[in-house]
Design a protein around this motif. Structure first.
Motif, PDB file in Angstrom:
ATOM      1  N   PHE A  10       0.830  -1.201   0.000  1.00 45.30           N
ATOM      2  CA  PHE A  10       0.000   0.000   0.000  1.00 45.30           C
ATOM      3  C   PHE A  10       0.870   1.258   0.000  1.00 45.30           C
ATOM      4  O   PHE A  10       2.078   1.210   0.279  1.00 45.30           O
ATOM      5  CB  PHE A  10      -0.980  -0.030   1.183  1.00 45.30           C
ATOM      6  CG  PHE A  10      -0.515   0.651   2.433  1.00 45.30           C
ATOM      7  CD1 PHE A  10      -1.230   1.715   2.953  1.00 45.30           C
ATOM      8  CD2 PHE A  10       0.615   0.211   3.123  1.00 45.30           C
ATOM      9  CE1 PHE A  10      -0.827   2.347   4.117  1.00 45.30           C
ATOM     10  CE2 PHE A  10       1.024   0.821   4.294  1.00 45.30           C
ATOM     11  CZ  PHE A  10       0.293   1.899   4.788  1.00 45.30           C
ATOM     12  N   LYS A  11       0.246   2.392  -0.321  1.00 42.98           N
ATOM     13  CA  LYS A  11       0.979   3.643  -0.408  1.00 42.98           C
ATOM     14  C   LYS A  11       0.664   4.514   0.804  1.00 42.98           C
ATOM     15  O   LYS A  11      -0.411   5.123   0.887  1.00 42.98           O
ATOM     16  CB  LYS A  11       0.619   4.405  -1.690  1.00 42.98           C
ATOM     17  CG  LYS A  11       1.445   5.673  -1.868  1.00 42.98           C
ATOM     18  CD  LYS A  11       1.119   6.370  -3.184  1.00 42.98           C
ATOM     19  CE  LYS A  11       1.970   7.628  -3.341  1.00 42.98           C
ATOM     20  NZ  LYS A  11       1.673   8.335  -4.605  1.00 42.98           N
ATOM     21  N   PRO A  12       1.590   4.587   1.772  1.00 43.91           N
ATOM     22  CA  PRO A  12       1.360   5.458   2.932  1.00 43.91           C
ATOM     23  C   PRO A  12       1.474   6.923   2.544  1.00 43.91           C
ATOM     24  O   PRO A  12       1.966   7.274   1.461  1.00 43.91           O
ATOM     25  CB  PRO A  12       2.499   5.068   3.892  1.00 43.91           C
ATOM     26  CG  PRO A  12       3.063   3.782   3.351  1.00 43.91           C
ATOM     27  CD  PRO A  12       2.834   3.842   1.880  1.00 43.91           C
ATOM     28  N   ILE A  13       1.024   7.797   3.428  1.00 50.04           N
ATOM     29  CA  ILE A  13       1.214   9.222   3.203  1.00 50.04           C
ATOM     30  C   ILE A  13       2.687   9.564   3.371  1.00 50.04           C
ATOM     31  O   ILE A  13       3.462   8.783   3.924  1.00 50.04           O
ATOM     32  CB  ILE A  13       0.335  10.057   4.162  1.00 50.04           C
ATOM     33  CG1 ILE A  13       0.761   9.828   5.615  1.00 50.04           C
ATOM     34  CG2 ILE A  13      -1.135   9.713   3.981  1.00 50.04           C
ATOM     35  CD1 ILE A  13      -0.012  10.688   6.615  1.00 50.04           C
ATOM     36  N   ASP A  14       3.086  10.713   2.888  1.00 50.39           N
ATOM     37  CA  ASP A  14       4.491  11.117   2.980  1.00 50.39           C
ATOM     38  C   ASP A  14       4.925  11.246   4.438  1.00 50.39           C
ATOM     39  O   ASP A  14       4.169  11.717   5.293  1.00 50.39           O
ATOM     40  CB  ASP A  14       4.707  12.453   2.267  1.00 50.39           C
ATOM     41  CG  ASP A  14       4.507  12.346   0.764  1.00 50.39           C
ATOM     42  OD1 ASP A  14       4.606  11.214   0.233  1.00 50.39           O
ATOM     43  OD2 ASP A  14       4.257  13.383   0.122  1.00 50.39           O
ATOM     44  N   ASN A  15       6.164  10.827   4.699  1.00 51.11           N
ATOM     45  CA  ASN A  15       6.763  10.938   6.035  1.00 51.11           C
ATOM     46  C   ASN A  15       5.901  10.285   7.114  1.00 51.11           C
ATOM     47  O   ASN A  15       5.783  10.799   8.241  1.00 51.11           O
ATOM     48  CB  ASN A  15       7.021  12.405   6.385  1.00 51.11           C
ATOM     49  CG  ASN A  15       7.935  13.084   5.382  1.00 51.11           C
ATOM     50  OD1 ASN A  15       8.981  12.551   5.016  1.00 51.11           O
ATOM     51  ND2 ASN A  15       7.528  14.255   4.902  1.00 51.11           N
ATOM     52  N   ALA A  16       5.298   9.165   6.790  1.00 50.06           N
ATOM     53  CA  ALA A  16       4.374   8.499   7.703  1.00 50.06           C
ATOM     54  C   ALA A  16       5.085   7.956   8.933  1.00 50.06           C
ATOM     55  O   ALA A  16       6.240   7.522   8.879  1.00 50.06           O
ATOM     56  CB  ALA A  16       3.664   7.356   6.982  1.00 50.06           C
ATOM     57  N   SER A  17       4.357   7.973  10.038  1.00 48.85           N
ATOM     58  CA  SER A  17       4.832   7.367  11.280  1.00 48.85           C
ATOM     59  C   SER A  17       3.974   6.149  11.587  1.00 48.85           C
ATOM     60  O   SER A  17       2.765   6.155  11.357  1.00 48.85           O
ATOM     61  CB  SER A  17       4.748   8.367  12.431  1.00 48.85           C
ATOM     62  OG  SER A  17       3.423   8.835  12.613  1.00 48.85           O
ATOM     63  N   PHE A  18       4.610   5.092  12.094  1.00 55.19           N
ATOM     64  CA  PHE A  18       3.933   3.837  12.387  1.00 55.19           C
ATOM     65  C   PHE A  18       4.159   3.447  13.847  1.00 55.19           C
ATOM     66  O   PHE A  18       5.241   3.674  14.395  1.00 55.19           O
ATOM     67  CB  PHE A  18       4.504   2.693  11.532  1.00 55.19           C
ATOM     68  CG  PHE A  18       4.119   2.710  10.086  1.00 55.19           C
ATOM     69  CD1 PHE A  18       3.205   1.786   9.583  1.00 55.19           C
ATOM     70  CD2 PHE A  18       4.694   3.617   9.203  1.00 55.19           C
ATOM     71  CE1 PHE A  18       2.873   1.779   8.236  1.00 55.19           C
ATOM     72  CE2 PHE A  18       4.365   3.618   7.853  1.00 55.19           C
ATOM     73  CZ  PHE A  18       3.443   2.686   7.365  1.00 55.19           C
ATOM     74  N   ILE A  19       3.164   2.814  14.440  1.00 60.25           N
ATOM     75  CA  ILE A  19       3.350   2.103  15.699  1.00 60.25           C
ATOM     76  C   ILE A  19       2.670   0.748  15.563  1.00 60.25           C
ATOM     77  O   ILE A  19       1.536   0.659  15.084  1.00 60.25           O
ATOM     78  CB  ILE A  19       2.809   2.883  16.915  1.00 60.25           C
ATOM     79  CG1 ILE A  19       3.117   2.110  18.215  1.00 60.25           C
ATOM     80  CG2 ILE A  19       1.321   3.186  16.791  1.00 60.25           C
ATOM     81  CD1 ILE A  19       2.851   2.918  19.483  1.00 60.25           C
TER      82      ILE A  19
END
Length: 241
Positions: free
Chosen positions: A84-93
């Motif tokens: 999938f395509k995350p948003i720019d500069n995405a943060s994940f937990i």
């Protein structure tokens, strides 16, 4: 302090800590999409479980190391994270990260990821796997119990597998996501669970405030595990069209 939470810990120190508790450790190759990870596994898990049972005979509670297994839902969610395509500069937990496979796959794409769990052993293996796969530059490890931990930050993607295993955790999980999912357009909670774990209470709450997309994904394991169906859930703000 859990050695996995120390800033300057080395791979050898992490491995020694894992061996001290679980005995021999091996690294198994896990291939998902075009990415190959080396994931730490306990060589003789039956022997470790026998020791746990012996402790239980003394009246002590036994906490089975369910975090150590790579569940089918983890592989399904991991494949989605790669595509999938995350948003720019995405943060994940990643919640309930266990060995951290899904979070490590997000980190392999260059995103910053927090691997979180309430279990100290899971945190140890998450950190060990991050260092082993040279992803520790994009990964941090944090002790989080989503039932009672409040964080200061929000995240574009809250990910997790098999989090709906008990009725008692479903409302706390919903509240955690509501508080910690970023309001940025495109932010989502990405969850995967065995279809047999209905999660009715969680979804009754979620559908009132979020856009839900659900996909049933057949999973054919080895001859011993057989076939199963994993539910992949995307949960985003109603106005994120």
């Amino acid at each position: 302090m859990n050695i996995a939470l120390k800033d300057d810990v080395t791979f050898d120190e992490l491995l020694a800590a894992a061996r001290n508790k679980f005995g021999a450790i091996k690294f198994e190759s896990v291939k998902i999409g075009g990415v190959e990870l080396e994931i730490a596994q306990v060589v003789d898990m039956p022997a470790y479980l026998d020791r746990l049972v012996d402790k239980a005979r003394g009246g002590k509670k036994v906490d089975l190391p369910l975090w150590a297994k790579i569940w089918p839902s983890c592989l399904v969610l991991g494949m989605f994270i790669l595509k999938f395509k995350p948003i720019d500069n995405a943060s994940f937990i990643e919640l309930g990260a266990g060995g951290g496979v899904c979070g490590l796959l997000a980190a392999s794409r260059g995103y910053n990821v927090i691997l979180s769990d309430f279990d100290d052993d899971a945190l140890l293996f998450s950190r060990l796997n991050a260092v082993r796969n040279n992803l520790d530059g994009n990964v941090s490890v944090r002790k989080v119990d989503f039932c009672d931990t409040d964080l200061d930050d929000t995240y574009n993607y809250i990910i997790g597998c098999e989090l709906l295993y008990q009725e008692s955790v479903q409302i706390p999980l919903f509240k955690f996501i509501k508080k910690h999912l970023s309001a940025d357009l495109g932010s989502e909670a990405l969850l995967a669970t065995d279809k047999k774990r209905v999660g009715k209470t969680f979804f009754e709450q979620a559908k009132k405030e979020y856009r839900l997309m659900r996909q049933d994904v057949p999973f054919a394991g080895n001859k011993d595990s057989g076939k199963s169906i994993t539910c992949l859930i995307r949960m985003g703000a109603l106005n994120n069209d």
